[in-house]
Design an enzyme around this catalytic site. Sequence first.
Site, short mmCIF file in Angstrom:
data_model
loop_
_atom_site.label_atom_id
_atom_site.label_comp_id
_atom_site.label_asym_id
_atom_site.label_seq_id
_atom_site.Cartn_x
_atom_site.Cartn_y
_atom_site.Cartn_z
N ASP A 89 35.46 45.85 24.88
CA ASP A 89 36.82 45.87 25.43
C ASP A 89 36.97 47.20 26.17
O ASP A 89 36.90 48.27 25.56
CB ASP A 89 37.80 45.76 24.26
CG ASP A 89 39.25 45.91 24.68
OD1 ASP A 89 39.53 46.27 25.85
OD2 ASP A 89 40.12 45.68 23.82
N ILE A 90 37.18 47.15 27.47
CA ILE A 90 37.19 48.36 28.29
C ILE A 90 38.29 49.35 27.88
O ILE A 90 38.15 50.55 28.09
CB ILE A 90 37.31 47.97 29.78
CG1 ILE A 90 36.76 49.08 30.69
CG2 ILE A 90 38.73 47.61 30.18
CD1 ILE A 90 36.53 48.65 32.13
N GLY A 114 44.61 38.98 31.86
CA GLY A 114 43.21 39.43 31.78
C GLY A 114 43.07 40.90 31.45
O GLY A 114 43.83 41.46 30.64
N VAL A 115 42.11 41.55 32.11
CA VAL A 115 41.85 42.95 31.80
C VAL A 115 43.03 43.83 32.24
O VAL A 115 43.34 44.84 31.59
CB VAL A 115 40.50 43.38 32.43
CG1 VAL A 115 40.55 43.48 33.94
CG2 VAL A 115 40.01 44.69 31.82
N ASP A 116 43.71 43.43 33.29
CA ASP A 116 44.90 44.15 33.78
C ASP A 116 45.98 44.18 32.68
O ASP A 116 46.54 45.25 32.35
CB ASP A 116 45.42 43.41 35.03
CG ASP A 116 46.43 44.19 35.85
OD1 ASP A 116 46.67 45.37 35.53
OD2 ASP A 116 46.98 43.62 36.81
N SER A 170 37.03 40.27 39.50
CA SER A 170 37.20 38.95 40.16
C SER A 170 36.58 37.76 39.42
O SER A 170 36.73 36.62 39.86
CB SER A 170 36.66 38.94 41.61
OG SER A 170 37.58 39.56 42.48
N THR A 171 35.87 38.02 38.30
CA THR A 171 35.16 36.89 37.67
C THR A 171 36.00 36.14 36.63
O THR A 171 35.51 35.23 35.98
CB THR A 171 33.84 37.34 37.00
OG1 THR A 171 34.15 38.18 35.88
CG2 THR A 171 32.95 38.07 37.97
N GLY A 172 37.26 36.53 36.49
CA GLY A 172 38.15 35.83 35.56
C GLY A 172 39.05 34.88 36.35
O GLY A 172 38.58 33.93 36.99
N VAL A 173 40.34 35.18 36.35
CA VAL A 173 41.34 34.36 37.04
C VAL A 173 41.00 34.16 38.52
O VAL A 173 41.26 33.08 39.08
CB VAL A 173 42.74 35.05 36.95
CG1 VAL A 173 43.79 34.27 37.69
CG2 VAL A 173 43.15 35.23 35.51
N1 AR6 Z 1 37.80 44.48 28.65
C1 AR6 Z 1 36.81 44.21 29.52
N2 AR6 Z 1 36.80 43.09 30.29
C2 AR6 Z 1 37.82 42.23 30.15
C3 AR6 Z 1 38.90 42.44 29.26
C4 AR6 Z 1 38.86 43.64 28.48
N3 AR6 Z 1 39.83 43.93 27.60
N4 AR6 Z 1 39.76 41.39 29.35
C5 AR6 Z 1 39.24 40.54 30.26
N5 AR6 Z 1 38.07 41.04 30.75
P1 AR6 Z 1 40.43 39.04 35.08
P2 AR6 Z 1 40.21 38.97 38.03
C6 AR6 Z 1 37.15 40.47 31.75
O1 AR6 Z 1 40.96 37.66 35.04
O2 AR6 Z 1 39.35 37.77 37.96
C7 AR6 Z 1 45.09 39.59 36.46
O3 AR6 Z 1 46.19 38.82 36.11
C8 AR6 Z 1 37.19 38.99 31.97
O4 AR6 Z 1 36.43 38.32 30.96
O5 AR6 Z 1 41.04 40.08 34.22
O6 AR6 Z 1 39.79 40.12 38.90
C9 AR6 Z 1 45.39 40.57 37.59
O7 AR6 Z 1 46.71 41.04 37.55
C10 AR6 Z 1 36.53 38.86 33.35
O8 AR6 Z 1 35.12 38.85 33.23
O9 AR6 Z 1 40.48 39.65 36.59
C11 AR6 Z 1 45.13 39.73 38.80
O10 AR6 Z 1 46.25 38.94 39.14
C12 AR6 Z 1 36.94 40.16 34.03
O11 AR6 Z 1 37.50 41.00 33.02
C13 AR6 Z 1 44.00 38.82 38.38
O12 AR6 Z 1 44.07 38.73 36.96
C14 AR6 Z 1 37.95 39.98 35.14
O13 AR6 Z 1 38.87 38.96 34.77
C15 AR6 Z 1 42.65 39.43 38.73
O14 AR6 Z 1 41.64 38.49 38.46
#
Ligand code: AR6
Length: 173
Positions: A10-11, A32-34, A124-127
């Site tokens: 977890d970052i 997500g991570v944000d 970018s690999t999540g949402v």
């Molecule tokens: N620590 C490390 N990595 C994480 C964590 C964490 N705590 N939580 C999630 N990830 P995403 P995106 C990983 O969806 O695709 C937000 O709503 C996750 O498994 O967070 O860039 C923003 O506000 C994935 O591999 O970001 C934007 O609207 C990675 O982080 C949108 O999502 C990115 O997933 C950005 O989408």
Amino acid sequence: MPTLETILSDITTLTVDAIVNAANSSLMGGGGVDGAIHAAAGSELLNECIKIAHSRRPNEPCSTGDAVITGAGKLPAKYVIHTVGPVWRGGTKGEPELLASCYRKSLLLAQENGIESIAFPNISTGVYGYPKEKAAEIAVNTVRHTLNEAPCVNKVIFVCFDHENFSLYKSKM
Ligand code: AR6
């Protein structure tokens, strides 16, 4: 030589100079991570983001591929670098260049701020739906190529949150 590491973690828990946030162009937080970063950092982080947003273009405070830096509120890191990855639209809408730009601009901001250790999530690999293997390749290659422009940075950590990304990064390192 700077070290490149891949970890499954977890970052928000990392004690490094800077963690990178996969933000959106509003800089106002999200899921997500944000969401995890804002929840752990507290309101100080959001207030700094609001200030930056007010000083920039009202409808898009941070454009895709760009990055801004703030303090880190209650997080163990010193800084958060917020970058906005591209939404995957099939790969022909400039997504690879925009994703590379996120890693590059984040490292250049790190250099400007004397940051020695930096941790990246899998932007970018999540949402945003970027295919994980393609994204990992861009992340690793861009960081490798940009590090000579960021001599201050001596440690880069790729922080994976799922096993698929973790094994992809391991295979590319
Ligand atoms: N620590 C490390 N990595 C994480 C964590 C964490 N705590 N939580 C999630 N990830 P995403 P995106 C990983 O969806 O695709 C937000 O709503 C996750 O498994 O967070 O860039 C923003 O506000 C994935 O591999 O970001 C934007 O609207 C990675 O982080 C949108 O999502 C990115 O997933 C950005 O989408």
